[in-house]
Scaffold this motif. Sequence first.
Motif, PDB file in Angstrom:
ATOM      1  N   UNK A 257       1.208  -1.185  -0.243  1.00  0.00           N
ATOM      2  CA  UNK A 257       0.020   0.117  -0.347  1.00  0.00           C
ATOM      3  C   UNK A 257       0.681   0.869   0.013  1.00  0.00           C
ATOM      4  N   UNK A 258       1.583   0.662   0.262  1.00  0.00           N
ATOM      5  CA  UNK A 258       3.283   2.092  -0.049  1.00  0.00           C
ATOM      6  C   UNK A 258       3.855   2.177  -1.136  1.00  0.00           C
ATOM      7  N   UNK A 259       4.467   3.450  -1.615  1.00  0.00           N
ATOM      8  CA  UNK A 259       5.582   3.942  -3.065  1.00  0.00           C
ATOM      9  C   UNK A 259       6.309   2.423  -2.819  1.00  0.00           C
ATOM     10  N   UNK A 260       6.826   1.962  -3.703  1.00  0.00           N
ATOM     11  CA  UNK A 260       7.779   0.564  -3.320  1.00  0.00           C
ATOM     12  C   UNK A 260       9.361   1.924  -3.034  1.00  0.00           C
ATOM     13  N   UNK A 261       9.771   2.844  -3.466  1.00  0.00           N
ATOM     14  CA  UNK A 261      11.434   3.444  -2.615  1.00  0.00           C
ATOM     15  C   UNK A 261      10.784   3.393  -1.268  1.00  0.00           C
ATOM     16  N   UNK A 262       9.579   3.945  -0.680  1.00  0.00           N
ATOM     17  CA  UNK A 262       9.441   4.375   0.501  1.00  0.00           C
ATOM     18  C   UNK A 262       9.976   2.712   1.301  1.00  0.00           C
ATOM     19  N   UNK A 263       9.541   1.407   0.549  1.00  0.00           N
ATOM     20  CA  UNK A 263       9.267   0.482   1.619  1.00  0.00           C
ATOM     21  C   UNK A 263      10.460  -1.056   1.095  1.00  0.00           C
ATOM     22  N   UNK A 264      11.616   0.033   0.227  1.00  0.00           N
ATOM     23  CA  UNK A 264      12.472  -0.835   0.398  1.00  0.00           C
ATOM     24  C   UNK A 264      13.074  -1.314   1.159  1.00  0.00           C
ATOM     25  N   UNK A 265      13.783  -0.700   2.020  1.00  0.00           N
ATOM     26  CA  UNK A 265      14.524  -0.788   3.604  1.00  0.00           C
ATOM     27  C   UNK A 265      13.890  -1.629   4.237  1.00  0.00           C
ATOM     28  N   UNK A 266      12.425  -1.650   4.546  1.00  0.00           N
ATOM     29  CA  UNK A 266      12.088  -2.900   4.677  1.00  0.00           C
ATOM     30  C   UNK A 266      11.492  -4.700   4.178  1.00  0.00           C
ATOM     31  N   UNK A 267      11.981  -4.133   2.475  1.00  0.00           N
ATOM     32  CA  UNK A 267      10.915  -5.219   1.899  1.00  0.00           C
ATOM     33  C   UNK A 267      12.830  -6.067   2.360  1.00  0.00           C
ATOM     34  N   UNK A 268      13.596  -5.229   2.233  1.00  0.00           N
ATOM     35  CA  UNK A 268      15.288  -5.713   1.893  1.00  0.00           C
ATOM     36  C   UNK A 268      15.783  -6.769   3.295  1.00  0.00           C
ATOM     37  N   UNK A 269      15.207  -5.940   4.307  1.00  0.00           N
ATOM     38  CA  UNK A 269      15.333  -6.749   5.809  1.00  0.00           C
ATOM     39  C   UNK A 269      14.541  -7.613   5.975  1.00  0.00           C
ATOM     40  N   UNK A 270      12.876  -7.657   5.602  1.00  0.00           N
ATOM     41  CA  UNK A 270      12.166  -8.851   6.040  1.00  0.00           C
ATOM     42  C   UNK A 270      13.527  -9.460   4.753  1.00  0.00           C
ATOM     43  N   UNK A 271      13.338 -10.021   3.878  1.00  0.00           N
ATOM     44  CA  UNK A 271      14.724 -11.071   2.888  1.00  0.00           C
ATOM     45  C   UNK A 271      15.920 -11.482   3.831  1.00  0.00           C
ATOM     46  N   UNK A 272      16.218 -11.134   3.922  1.00  0.00           N
ATOM     47  CA  UNK A 272      17.260 -11.137   5.399  1.00  0.00           C
ATOM     48  C   UNK A 272      16.653 -12.241   5.845  1.00  0.00           C
ATOM     49  N   UNK A 273      15.621 -11.367   7.019  1.00  0.00           N
ATOM     50  CA  UNK A 273      15.323 -11.940   7.959  1.00  0.00           C
ATOM     51  C   UNK A 273      14.622 -13.771   7.524  1.00  0.00           C
ATOM     52  N   UNK A 274      14.738 -13.493   6.830  1.00  0.00           N
ATOM     53  CA  UNK A 274      13.801 -14.993   6.284  1.00  0.00           C
ATOM     54  C   UNK A 274      14.871 -16.069   5.764  1.00  0.00           C
ATOM     55  N   UNK A 275      15.838 -15.190   5.688  1.00  0.00           N
ATOM     56  CA  UNK A 275      17.070 -16.375   5.477  1.00  0.00           C
ATOM     57  C   UNK A 275      17.791 -16.640   6.136  1.00  0.00           C
TER      58      UNK A 275
END
Length: 306
Positions: free
Chosen positions: A168-186
């Motif tokens: 629901x938010x612009x992709x450029x705003x959520x990039x750090x969160x997406x990266x951190x979530x992917x790292x956490x999942x790994x």
Amino acid sequence: MHPRVSDDRPDHRAAAVPPLLVPPPGYAPAPPGAACPQACCLAPELHVLGDAPATDLDSAPNAPADPDARARYRWKVGHQASIALWQLMNGELDGALASEEGEGEAIGRTARCYDLYSVLLLYAGSCSPQRYADTVRADMAACHPAFSGQWAADYRPLPGLVRRVVNGRPREHTAPLRDAVRGNQRIHAAVAARLVPEGTSLLQEAGRNPGASPTPKETAMFDAFFAVRRGPVCASGLRSQLRYRLALARGDLLVHGLFGPNVPWAAVEPSPDLVQTFASRAVDLLVHHIDDLTAQDAARSAPAVL
């Protein structure tokens, strides 16, 4: 500062891990000072929070010297800290969804919290697979044959909140969160694969469907295992408890290191490069969050300037 390995410290100096008090599932922490009978004094032995030099570590409370006891201690401290952290992350994302004002800061803080959660996963699961099987896994199986982290009530809202924010938010705003979530999942997958090489959880061994929702009794059993109590507590009290547990983990790592000499993370194990990245930053990330939580409370308690 290099971790100083020492396994001959007497256990009578081991730090206490008190019960963790958090709001009931579905309830947010009360505003500071409101509906909080604890008066925000929930973290014992606050001197542990200080940035003690290495020469003072022998007099500071720390993790047990016995490796089996330390594996159980790290499992408990790491999970209690994660539970408090999940509460704060849920609040941050709820705020980001409720209003666009300050959402960038809330998303950034949540991303940093996910990095801290990755460190807590490594800390909690830092023992060898055999020690894990003989201690932590055996303890959980004795509590309930299907005992599962999926019974954690405070984590359940988090993935859905993340999806709503990311979608629901612009992709450029959520990039750090997406990266951190992917790292956490790994990191989560790597720790699970290392501790249970056969890949079968207690839940699966018991013939349960991993996707099924836990019963209220199972959720209560998870809380009891990790000494989690439910009741009214304000946001400052929640942060105070998290700070204390992060300080315990920090003190433990400064004395014993993350992985002992007999349980290194081998290159053949999952995600060695990412694990090494977080392992090398573990103490710094803990200190950063201790300082950040302290600063948040200081800002909220400062008198208004007219």
